[in-house]
Design an enzyme around this catalytic site. Structure first.
Site, PDB file in Angstrom:
ATOM      1  N   ARG A   1       0.824  -1.210   0.000  1.00  0.00           N
ATOM      2  CA  ARG A   1       0.000   0.000   0.000  1.00  0.00           C
ATOM      3  C   ARG A   1       0.859   1.263   0.000  1.00  0.00           C
ATOM      4  NH1 ARG A   1      -3.782   2.446   4.230  1.00  0.00           N
ATOM      5  NH2 ARG A   1      -5.378   3.461   2.954  1.00  0.00           N
TER       6      ARG A   1
ATOM      7  N   HIS B   1       0.461   4.340  -2.684  1.00  0.00           N
ATOM      8  CA  HIS B   1       0.255   5.731  -2.278  1.00  0.00           C
ATOM      9  C   HIS B   1       1.415   6.618  -2.709  1.00  0.00           C
ATOM     10  CE1 HIS B   1      -3.180   5.449   0.870  1.00  0.00           C
ATOM     11  NE2 HIS B   1      -3.328   4.576  -0.087  1.00  0.00           N
TER      12      HIS B   1
ATOM     13  N   ASN C   1      -3.358   9.575   4.056  1.00  0.00           N
ATOM     14  CA  ASN C   1      -2.358   8.509   4.103  1.00  0.00           C
ATOM     15  C   ASN C   1      -3.065   7.288   4.685  1.00  0.00           C
ATOM     16  OD1 ASN C   1      -2.305   8.503   6.942  1.00  0.00           O
ATOM     17  ND2 ASN C   1      -0.588   9.919   7.015  1.00  0.00           N
TER      18      ASN C   1
ATOM     19  N   HIS D   1      -6.299  -5.829  -2.340  1.00  0.00           N
ATOM     20  CA  HIS D   1      -7.138  -5.951  -1.143  1.00  0.00           C
ATOM     21  C   HIS D   1      -7.414  -7.400  -0.780  1.00  0.00           C
ATOM     22  CE1 HIS D   1      -8.758  -1.544  -1.668  1.00  0.00           C
ATOM     23  NE2 HIS D   1      -7.484  -1.601  -1.318  1.00  0.00           N
TER      24      HIS D   1
HETATM   25  C1  HEM Z   1      -9.070   1.124  -6.336  1.00  0.00           C
HETATM   26  C2  HEM Z   1      -9.099   2.091  -5.437  1.00  0.00           C
HETATM   27  C3  HEM Z   1      -8.650   1.881  -4.021  1.00  0.00           C
HETATM   28  C4  HEM Z   1      -9.296   2.330  -2.915  1.00  0.00           C
HETATM   29  C5  HEM Z   1     -10.566   3.146  -2.891  1.00  0.00           C
HETATM   30  C6  HEM Z   1      -8.554   1.867  -1.771  1.00  0.00           C
HETATM   31  C7  HEM Z   1      -8.897   2.133  -0.467  1.00  0.00           C
HETATM   32  C8  HEM Z   1      -8.366   1.483   0.623  1.00  0.00           C
HETATM   33  C9  HEM Z   1      -8.855   1.615   1.967  1.00  0.00           C
HETATM   34  C10 HEM Z   1      -9.988   2.525   2.408  1.00  0.00           C
HETATM   35  C11 HEM Z   1      -8.121   0.785   2.745  1.00  0.00           C
HETATM   36  C12 HEM Z   1      -8.261   0.595   4.251  1.00  0.00           C
HETATM   37  C13 HEM Z   1      -7.389   1.587   4.958  1.00  0.00           C
HETATM   38  C14 HEM Z   1      -7.590   1.612   6.435  1.00  0.00           C
HETATM   39  O1  HEM Z   1      -8.716   1.630   6.899  1.00  0.00           O
HETATM   40  O2  HEM Z   1      -6.593   1.603   7.163  1.00  0.00           O
HETATM   41  C15 HEM Z   1      -7.155   0.137   1.892  1.00  0.00           C
HETATM   42  C16 HEM Z   1      -6.212  -0.767   2.313  1.00  0.00           C
HETATM   43  C17 HEM Z   1      -5.259  -1.318   1.489  1.00  0.00           C
HETATM   44  N1  HEM Z   1      -5.043  -1.021   0.163  1.00  0.00           N
HETATM   45 FE1  HEM Z   1      -6.282   0.037  -1.016  1.00  0.00          FE
HETATM   46  N2  HEM Z   1      -7.465   1.158  -2.200  1.00  0.00           N
HETATM   47  C18 HEM Z   1      -7.483   1.134  -3.562  1.00  0.00           C
HETATM   48  C19 HEM Z   1      -6.539   0.561  -4.383  1.00  0.00           C
HETATM   49  C20 HEM Z   1      -5.403  -0.073  -3.929  1.00  0.00           C
HETATM   50  C21 HEM Z   1      -4.292  -0.462  -4.753  1.00  0.00           C
HETATM   51  C22 HEM Z   1      -4.184  -0.186  -6.251  1.00  0.00           C
HETATM   52  C23 HEM Z   1      -3.398  -1.076  -3.941  1.00  0.00           C
HETATM   53  C24 HEM Z   1      -2.048  -1.646  -4.274  1.00  0.00           C
HETATM   54  C25 HEM Z   1      -1.675  -2.035  -5.470  1.00  0.00           C
HETATM   55  C26 HEM Z   1      -3.963  -1.094  -2.614  1.00  0.00           C
HETATM   56  C27 HEM Z   1      -3.413  -1.695  -1.520  1.00  0.00           C
HETATM   57  C28 HEM Z   1      -3.984  -1.749  -0.271  1.00  0.00           C
HETATM   58  C29 HEM Z   1      -3.504  -2.602   0.804  1.00  0.00           C
HETATM   59  C30 HEM Z   1      -2.386  -3.612   0.698  1.00  0.00           C
HETATM   60  C31 HEM Z   1      -4.291  -2.321   1.915  1.00  0.00           C
HETATM   61  C32 HEM Z   1      -4.160  -2.923   3.308  1.00  0.00           C
HETATM   62  C33 HEM Z   1      -3.264  -2.024   4.130  1.00  0.00           C
HETATM   63  C34 HEM Z   1      -2.873  -2.574   5.480  1.00  0.00           C
HETATM   64  O3  HEM Z   1      -3.358  -3.626   5.906  1.00  0.00           O
HETATM   65  O4  HEM Z   1      -2.031  -1.938   6.126  1.00  0.00           O
HETATM   66  N3  HEM Z   1      -5.161  -0.449  -2.641  1.00  0.00           N
HETATM   67  N4  HEM Z   1      -7.330   0.592   0.599  1.00  0.00           N
HETATM   68  C1  LIG Z   2       2.158   6.513   9.366  1.00  0.00           C
HETATM   69  C2  LIG Z   2       1.825   7.954   9.476  1.00  0.00           C
HETATM   70  O1  LIG Z   2       2.667   8.796   9.213  1.00  0.00           O
HETATM   71  N1  LIG Z   2       0.586   8.260   9.834  1.00  0.00           N
HETATM   72  C3  LIG Z   2       0.103   9.638   9.973  1.00  0.00           C
HETATM   73  C4  LIG Z   2      -1.034   9.906   9.030  1.00  0.00           C
HETATM   74  O2  LIG Z   2      -1.568  11.197   9.200  1.00  0.00           O
HETATM   75  C5  LIG Z   2      -2.061  11.463  10.495  1.00  0.00           C
HETATM   76  C6  LIG Z   2      -2.594  12.877  10.497  1.00  0.00           C
HETATM   77  O3  LIG Z   2      -3.562  13.014   9.517  1.00  0.00           O
HETATM   78  C7  LIG Z   2      -0.934  11.294  11.523  1.00  0.00           C
HETATM   79  O4  LIG Z   2      -1.443  11.478  12.819  1.00  0.00           O
HETATM   80  C8  LIG Z   2      -0.322   9.898  11.410  1.00  0.00           C
HETATM   81  O5  LIG Z   2       0.786   9.789  12.257  1.00  0.00           O
END
Ligand code: HEM
Ligand SMILES: CC(=O)N[C@H]1CO[C@H](CO)[C@@H](O)[C@@H]1O
Ligand SMILES: *[C@@H]1O[C@H](CO)[C@@H](O)[C@H](O)[C@H]1NC(C)=O
Ligand SMILES: *[C@@H]1O[C@H](CO)[C@@H](O)[C@H](O)[C@H]1NC(C)=O
Length: 330
Positions: free
Chosen positions: A64, A68, A96, A198
């Site tokens: 992720r 980003h 982020n 995901h």
């Molecule tokens: C298509 C549009 C996308 C949307 C709207 C989206 C949105 C999100 C959201 C809302 C989360 C949960 C974040 C949280 O609550 O902490 C997430 C997690 C994640 N996303 Fe996406 N994402 C998208 C595309 C992608 C792409 C293209 C990748 C990588 C190629 C990706 C990789 C990930 C991964 C690996 C997580 C899990 C992060 C973790 O467990 O730390 N996402 N995403």
């Molecule tokens: C990992 C990281 O840097 N997280 C930051 C994301 O942004 C919020 C503020 O919007 C910070 O509080 C987090 O530390």
């Protein structure tokens, strides 16, 4: 290190950037470090494998982080810069979306392993180390492996303001997803393939609570959620949930990188609106159905899409450098 650039050269560079914003990929190639640091890929892989043995979280976190990074000012490790003084860096923008610290940690540890080899010291960019580490975590969790293109420089700018409007939101519909990915040179099928990331990792309840408590609303994507799944989600995400709680995005195989993501969508088990819409919208459903039954075709499409993602907004020449510390400008 000073950079001496004469004006005409600088001008022609900026002109190039105006004509082809965000899609410059000229300098990327495999084995870019063949003469400067020939073992860089095995050094990074070893460092990443060591972290993976300790914590699976490195997989979603690194993947992720790379996404980003690439969508905000290109794949230039600008996301890793720590805020200092008055400058709020990219990573401190609310979007982020709680990037897990493990991703940053993985790149920093891999960079330390590379720099521990005297001949490699300060030769490999943080952006390239992130691209290699991302390739490695995907393979370690059961996903496809691929030859990674290298040759990115690290960016010279990182501001929280630059994140505005650059990252997709969980509420996005197909048109919104398509236009944001198209702005980065990625097609609808490539967007769908990348969304399968995901298949690993977590989401906080706030990102989907509208879906599990919103069945009364006239929104076809919300109605498309599997009722059994929604009931299960309500157990772990009550209405007044602790904002720190995060749950697996893939309910069945959260630690395996597979095409199960697409089967989940067919069952109404896409967690985010942006996931489920890929199945409910008839324009993208055929692609979802195809990859749900053909994991080889999915793997191939995913590798192609990741390679293209890695080319977004690459910095070369005077627009970047090689950071000694990934979290700070030189
Ligand atoms: C298509 C549009 C996308 C949307 C709207 C989206 C949105 C999100 C959201 C809302 C989360 C949960 C974040 C949280 O609550 O902490 C997430 C997690 C994640 N996303 Fe996406 N994402 C998208 C595309 C992608 C792409 C293209 C990748 C990588 C190629 C990706 C990789 C990930 C991964 C690996 C997580 C899990 C992060 C973790 O467990 O730390 N996402 N995403
Ligand atoms: C990992 C990281 O840097 N997280 C930051 C994301 O942004 C919020 C503020 O919007 C910070 O509080 C987090 O530390
Ligand atoms: C990016 O960083 C460089 C070097 O620090 C600086 O000269 C330039 O003005 C910055 N660009 C933007 C858009 O902030
Ligand atoms: C709901 O999900 C289960 C798998 O957990 C599946 O067997 C069932 O068919 C799904 N229901 C619908 C309506 O898709």
């Amino acid at each position: 290190m000073g950079r001496f650039i004469n004006l005409p050269v600088l001008l022609s560079f900026s002109l190039g950037f105006c004509l082809f914003p965000d899609t410059i990929s000229a300098q990327l190639r495999q084995n870019y470090y063949a003469s400067s640091c020939p073992n860089v890929e095995s050094i990074v892989r070893k460092a990443v494998a060591k972290i993976f043995k300790k914590t699976f979280v490195t997989v979603p976190a690194t993947l992720r982080l790379f996404f980003h990074d690439c969508f905000v000012q290109g794949c230039d490790a600008s996301v890793m810069i720590a805020s200092s003084g008055g400058n709020k860096a990219e990573k401190d923008h609310p979007d982020n979306l709680s990037l897990a610290g493990d991703g940053f940690d993985t790149v920093i540890k891999a960079k330390a392993a590379v720099d521990a080899v005297p001949s490699c010291r300060n030769k490999v960019s943080c952006a390239d180390i992130m691209a290699m580490a991302t390739r490695d975590v995907i393979a370690l969790s059961g996903g496809p492996s691929y030859a990674v293109e290298l040759g990115r420089l690290d960016g010279l700018n990182s501001t929280a303001a630059s994140v505005n409007g650059k990252l997709p939101q969980s509420s996005f519909n197909l048109n919104q997803l398509n236009s944001m990915f198209a702005a980065n040179g990625l097609s609808q099928p490539e967007m769908i393939a990348l969304s399968a990331a995901h298949t690993v990792g977590f989401s906080h309840c706030s990102k989907f609570s509208n879906r599990i408590y919103g069945f009364d609303r006239q929104n076809s994507v919300e109605l498309a959620m599997n009722r059994t799944y929604a009931t299960q989600l309500q157990q772990v995400c009550p209405k007044n949930v602790d904002p720190r709680i995060a749950i697996n995005m893939d309910p069945d195989t959260p630690k395996i990188f597979v095409n199960a993501y697409f089967k989940n969508l067919q069952n109404g088990q896409g967690l985010l609106t942006s996931d489920q819409v890929l199945f409910t919208d008839l324009r993208s459903r055929p692609t979802v159905n195809g990859w749900a039954t053909n994991s080889q075709a999915f793997n191939q499409a995913f590798v192609t899409a990741m390679t293209k993602l890695g080319r977004v907004g690459v910095k070369t020449g005077p627009n970047g450098d090689i950071r000694t510390n990934c979290a700070a400008f030189n």
